[in-house]
Design a protein around this motif. Structure first.
Motif, PDB file in Angstrom:
ATOM      1  N   SER A   1       4.512   3.937 -15.592  1.00 25.66           N
ATOM      2  CA  SER A   1       4.575   2.513 -15.236  1.00 25.66           C
ATOM      3  C   SER A   1       3.947   2.235 -13.880  1.00 25.66           C
ATOM      4  CB  SER A   1       6.030   2.040 -15.221  1.00 25.66           C
ATOM      5  OG  SER A   1       6.748   2.645 -14.151  1.00 25.66           O
ATOM      6  N   GLY A   2       3.985   3.224 -12.984  1.00 29.37           N
ATOM      7  CA  GLY A   2       3.389   3.045 -11.665  1.00 29.37           C
ATOM      8  C   GLY A   2       4.206   2.203 -10.717  1.00 29.37           C
ATOM      9  N   ASP A   3       5.436   1.846 -11.086  1.00 26.37           N
ATOM     10  CA  ASP A   3       6.243   1.014 -10.189  1.00 26.37           C
ATOM     11  C   ASP A   3       7.690   1.495 -10.110  1.00 26.37           C
ATOM     12  OD1 ASP A   3       7.198   0.343 -12.675  1.00 26.37           O
ATOM     13  OD2 ASP A   3       6.880  -1.820 -12.465  1.00 26.37           O
ATOM     14  N   ARG A   4       7.893   2.757 -10.415  1.00 26.70           N
ATOM     15  CA  ARG A   4       9.266   3.266 -10.455  1.00 26.70           C
ATOM     16  C   ARG A   4       9.898   3.321  -9.072  1.00 26.70           C
ATOM     17  NH1 ARG A   4      11.417   8.805 -13.439  1.00 26.70           N
ATOM     18  NH2 ARG A   4      13.542   8.753 -12.582  1.00 26.70           N
ATOM     19  N   TYR A   5       9.120   3.701  -8.064  1.00 23.97           N
ATOM     20  CA  TYR A   5       9.679   3.955  -6.738  1.00 23.97           C
ATOM     21  C   TYR A   5       9.291   2.861  -5.743  1.00 23.97           C
ATOM     22  CZ  TYR A   5      10.569   8.594  -8.633  1.00 23.97           C
ATOM     23  OH  TYR A   5      11.008   9.634  -9.408  1.00 23.97           O
TER      24      TYR A   5
ATOM     25  N   GLN B   1      13.830   2.720  -8.903  1.00 26.50           N
ATOM     26  CA  GLN B   1      14.178   1.428  -9.496  1.00 26.50           C
ATOM     27  C   GLN B   1      14.550   1.545 -10.974  1.00 26.50           C
ATOM     28  OE1 GLN B   1      12.046  -1.984  -7.130  1.00 26.50           O
ATOM     29  NE2 GLN B   1      10.447  -0.637  -7.949  1.00 26.50           N
ATOM     30  N   HIS B   2      14.360   2.725 -11.572  1.00 30.03           N
ATOM     31  CA  HIS B   2      14.795   2.945 -12.952  1.00 30.03           C
ATOM     32  C   HIS B   2      16.259   3.360 -13.018  1.00 30.03           C
ATOM     33  CE1 HIS B   2      10.468   3.647 -14.702  1.00 30.03           C
ATOM     34  NE2 HIS B   2      10.597   2.506 -14.062  1.00 30.03           N
ATOM     35  N   THR B   3      16.682   4.179 -12.066  1.00 27.35           N
ATOM     36  CA  THR B   3      18.056   4.694 -12.098  1.00 27.35           C
ATOM     37  C   THR B   3      18.952   4.054 -11.042  1.00 27.35           C
ATOM     38  OG1 THR B   3      17.617   6.482 -10.516  1.00 27.35           O
ATOM     39  CG2 THR B   3      17.127   6.925 -12.844  1.00 27.35           C
ATOM     40  N   GLY B   4      18.354   3.394 -10.054  1.00 31.06           N
ATOM     41  CA  GLY B   4      19.125   2.826  -8.958  1.00 31.06           C
ATOM     42  C   GLY B   4      19.471   3.827  -7.871  1.00 31.06           C
ATOM     43  N   GLU B   5      19.041   5.075  -8.036  1.00 29.13           N
ATOM     44  CA  GLU B   5      19.367   6.114  -7.061  1.00 29.13           C
ATOM     45  C   GLU B   5      18.491   5.964  -5.818  1.00 29.13           C
ATOM     46  OE1 GLU B   5      19.928  10.992  -6.836  1.00 29.13           O
ATOM     47  OE2 GLU B   5      19.072  10.033  -8.631  1.00 29.13           O
ATOM     48  N   ARG B   6      19.120   6.168  -4.675  1.00 27.50           N
ATOM     49  CA  ARG B   6      18.411   6.082  -3.396  1.00 27.50           C
ATOM     50  C   ARG B   6      18.286   7.488  -2.818  1.00 27.50           C
ATOM     51  NH1 ARG B   6      19.367   5.241   2.129  1.00 27.50           N
ATOM     52  NH2 ARG B   6      18.009   3.671   3.121  1.00 27.50           N
ATOM     53  N   HIS B   7      17.056   7.941  -2.608  1.00 25.53           N
ATOM     54  CA  HIS B   7      16.793   9.285  -2.106  1.00 25.53           C
ATOM     55  C   HIS B   7      16.445   9.217  -0.620  1.00 25.53           C
ATOM     56  CE1 HIS B   7      16.480  10.970  -6.226  1.00 25.53           C
ATOM     57  NE2 HIS B   7      16.009   9.768  -6.516  1.00 25.53           N
TER      58      HIS B   7
ATOM     59  N   MET C   1       0.831  -1.206   0.000  1.00 26.27           N
ATOM     60  CA  MET C   1       0.000   0.000   0.000  1.00 26.27           C
ATOM     61  C   MET C   1       0.865   1.256   0.000  1.00 26.27           C
ATOM     62  SD  MET C   1      -2.866  -1.268   2.783  1.00 26.27           S
ATOM     63  CE  MET C   1      -3.649   0.343   2.991  1.00 26.27           C
ATOM     64  N   ILE C   2       1.942   1.244   0.781  1.00 26.06           N
ATOM     65  CA  ILE C   2       2.846   2.394   0.833  1.00 26.06           C
ATOM     66  C   ILE C   2       3.476   2.632  -0.538  1.00 26.06           C
ATOM     67  CG2 ILE C   2       5.018   3.252   1.803  1.00 26.06           C
ATOM     68  CD1 ILE C   2       4.243   1.753   4.412  1.00 26.06           C
ATOM     69  N   ASP C   3       3.968   1.570  -1.167  1.00 21.67           N
ATOM     70  CA  ASP C   3       4.623   1.721  -2.472  1.00 21.67           C
ATOM     71  C   ASP C   3       3.642   2.204  -3.541  1.00 21.67           C
ATOM     72  OD1 ASP C   3       7.072   1.008  -1.473  1.00 21.67           O
ATOM     73  OD2 ASP C   3       7.008  -1.058  -2.194  1.00 21.67           O
ATOM     74  N   ARG C   4       2.418   1.684  -3.528  1.00 24.56           N
ATOM     75  CA  ARG C   4       1.424   2.136  -4.508  1.00 24.56           C
ATOM     76  C   ARG C   4       1.132   3.620  -4.335  1.00 24.56           C
ATOM     77  NH1 ARG C   4      -1.167  -2.870  -3.484  1.00 24.56           N
ATOM     78  NH2 ARG C   4      -2.635  -1.866  -2.046  1.00 24.56           N
ATOM     79  N   ARG C   5       0.970   4.040  -3.097  1.00 27.99           N
ATOM     80  CA  ARG C   5       0.667   5.455  -2.855  1.00 27.99           C
ATOM     81  C   ARG C   5       1.848   6.336  -3.229  1.00 27.99           C
ATOM     82  NH1 ARG C   5      -2.426   9.548  -3.408  1.00 27.99           N
ATOM     83  NH2 ARG C   5      -2.978  10.751  -1.545  1.00 27.99           N
ATOM     84  N   CYS C   6       3.058   5.860  -2.974  1.00 24.22           N
ATOM     85  CA  CYS C   6       4.253   6.611  -3.348  1.00 24.22           C
ATOM     86  C   CYS C   6       4.284   6.850  -4.854  1.00 24.22           C
ATOM     87  CB  CYS C   6       5.500   5.853  -2.890  1.00 24.22           C
ATOM     88  SG  CYS C   6       7.061   6.685  -3.250  1.00 24.22           S
ATOM     89  N   ASN C   7       4.003   5.820  -5.626  1.00 27.94           N
ATOM     90  CA  ASN C   7       4.014   5.961  -7.081  1.00 27.94           C
ATOM     91  C   ASN C   7       2.833   6.773  -7.587  1.00 27.94           C
ATOM     92  OD1 ASN C   7       6.317   4.312  -8.424  1.00 27.94           O
ATOM     93  ND2 ASN C   7       5.615   3.010  -6.754  1.00 27.94           N
ATOM     94  N   ASP C   8       1.695   6.697  -6.896  1.00 25.72           N
ATOM     95  CA  ASP C   8       0.550   7.534  -7.267  1.00 25.72           C
ATOM     96  C   ASP C   8       0.903   9.017  -7.163  1.00 25.72           C
ATOM     97  OD1 ASP C   8      -1.061   5.365  -7.719  1.00 25.72           O
ATOM     98  OD2 ASP C   8      -2.067   5.444  -5.770  1.00 25.72           O
ATOM     99  N   LEU C   9       1.613   9.372  -6.102  1.00 27.15           N
ATOM    100  CA  LEU C   9       1.932  10.774  -5.851  1.00 27.15           C
ATOM    101  C   LEU C   9       3.095  11.270  -6.702  1.00 27.15           C
ATOM    102  CD1 LEU C   9       1.571  10.745  -1.960  1.00 27.15           C
ATOM    103  CD2 LEU C   9       0.142  12.056  -3.547  1.00 27.15           C
ATOM    104  N   ALA C  10       3.961  10.350  -7.128  1.00 27.86           N
ATOM    105  CA  ALA C  10       5.116  10.733  -7.948  1.00 27.86           C
ATOM    106  C   ALA C  10       4.667  10.833  -9.398  1.00 27.86           C
ATOM    107  CB  ALA C  10       6.235   9.712  -7.793  1.00 27.86           C
ATOM    108  N   VAL C  11       4.079  11.952  -9.757  1.00 33.96           N
ATOM    109  CA  VAL C  11       3.505  12.132 -11.089  1.00 33.96           C
ATOM    110  C   VAL C  11       4.593  12.033 -12.154  1.00 33.96           C
ATOM    111  CG1 VAL C  11       1.584  13.526 -10.291  1.00 33.96           C
ATOM    112  CG2 VAL C  11       3.736  14.630 -10.855  1.00 33.96           C
ATOM    113  N   GLY C  12       4.189  11.639 -13.331  1.00 32.11           N
ATOM    114  CA  GLY C  12       5.135  11.530 -14.434  1.00 32.11           C
ATOM    115  C   GLY C  12       5.700  10.141 -14.609  1.00 32.11           C
TER     116      GLY C  12
END
Length: 327
Positions: free
Chosen positions: A63-67, A102-108, A49-60
């Motif tokens: 794929s819906g599964d980047r983060y 998960q696209h760039t491997g960068e950890r924020h 649920m956390i990951d889905r909401r994170c991707n929902d809010l990260a517009v642009g």
């Protein structure tokens, strides 16, 4: 106070294999989810649920599964000297959030503060507060010691060597207030709501140096309360705020589905209610009544192991910044 109080930090990864340690404060939302017959399924569902909401809010992100979010439980222990005795006490627990691209491997790096919990706060609200004669009003120093210790932690080497940003504590709105939407809309936090008046919770967090603002993010069902010592809208990146929102909104959907998993979003004038019946129940087992009972148990533990045996030391700490509270 500076010489007789230090802090240490330990981290525990919060994932589907998490199991609460004996020293963990069991009233926290994450500890409640991780116990019982369905503990692992609970954890998988909550993290998804956390990951889905994170991707929902990260517009642009089509794929819906980047983060993907990574959560650590940060446990803070206070170490002190009382006379000839060396002592320690589990002071605080909070979640620290990181967001993996998960696209760039960068950890924020995200923001510390979600699911903020404190044994001393349990004592204040579950033990001390019910014992007071509230007809005469609360003592002006209620929560002062807790606030002193929290701010002392933020000034410590333990905090500064591990964190660059001020914590943000995100909690539910109050069922005893009416909130009205303002004209201000933040690109991530969403529509800002204003509350009627300061509450006991506001005053308690104020002792910690924190001020509150209320926002309902896009796609949310109700405003969230954000407490911080910093500037919420300018001190944090959009992605860091997304990590905080997606994590805490998920826990509130589980803990208070009547408010945060309602089938319709809050209107512009909104008074939350746990009696609301038009909501959906998440597929996560959670015992809200047990959580309330444990707050009393852990408040009594604090009274027995910290407040009573170290009363004189605590009063010295409290007196370092203001009048001594009645413990």
């Amino acid at each position: 106070m500076a010489n007789d109080l230090t802090f240490s930090i330990t981290r525990t990864r919060f994932d589907e294999d998490y199991s609460p340690a004996d020293s963990s404060r069991l009233t926290t939302n994450f500890a409640n989810l991780a116990r019982g017959e369905h503990r692992q399924q609970n954890l998988r569902s909550a993290l998804a649920m956390i990951d889905r909401r994170c991707n929902d809010l990260a517009v642009g992100d089509p794929s819906g599964d980047r983060y993907r979010t990574e959560l650590d439980i940060v446990s803070v222990t206070a170490h002190f000297v009382d006379g000839s005795e060396d002592g320690e006490f589990p002071l605080l627990e909070m979640l620290d959030v990181a967001i993996l691209d998960q696209h760039t491997g960068e950890r924020h790096q995200g923001i510390l503060g979600n699911n903020f919990s404190s044994y001393l706060r349990d004592y204040d609200f579950a033990v001390l507060l019910p014992s007071l004669d509230k007809s005469a009003g609360l003592p002006s120093d209620f929560g002062h010691l807790h606030g002193q210790l929290f701010q002392r932690f933020l000034e410590s080497d333990a905090f500064r060597s591990n964190f660059d940003l001020e914590p943000v504590v995100c909690i539910s709105v109050s069922t005893s207030q009416t909130y009205r939407q303002s004209e201000y809309v933040h690109p991530v936090l969403g529509a800002e709501y204003l509350h009627e008046h300061s509450s006991l919770t506001d005053d308690y967090f104020g002792r910690m140096g924190m001020q509150v603002r209320y926002f309902m993010p896009a796609g949310g069902k109700a405003p969230l309360a954000f407490y911080t010592r910093g500037d919420l809208v300018s001190d944090y990146s959009d992605l860091a705020l997304i990590g905080t929102i997606s994590t805490m909104e998920t826990f509130q959907r589980i803990y208070r589905p009547e408010i945060y998993n309602a089938n319709t979003a809050a209107p512009s004038t909104y008074r939350p209610s746990l009696a609301h019946t038009d909501y959906s129940t998440p597929d996560v087992s959670y015992d809200r009544e047990e959580r309330s009972r444990l707050a009393v148990t852990q408040g009594r533990y604090t009274e027995e192991h910290l407040v009573k045996p170290h009363r004189a030391l605590l009063e010295r700490w409290a007196a370092a910044g203001a009048a001594v509270p009645s413990l």
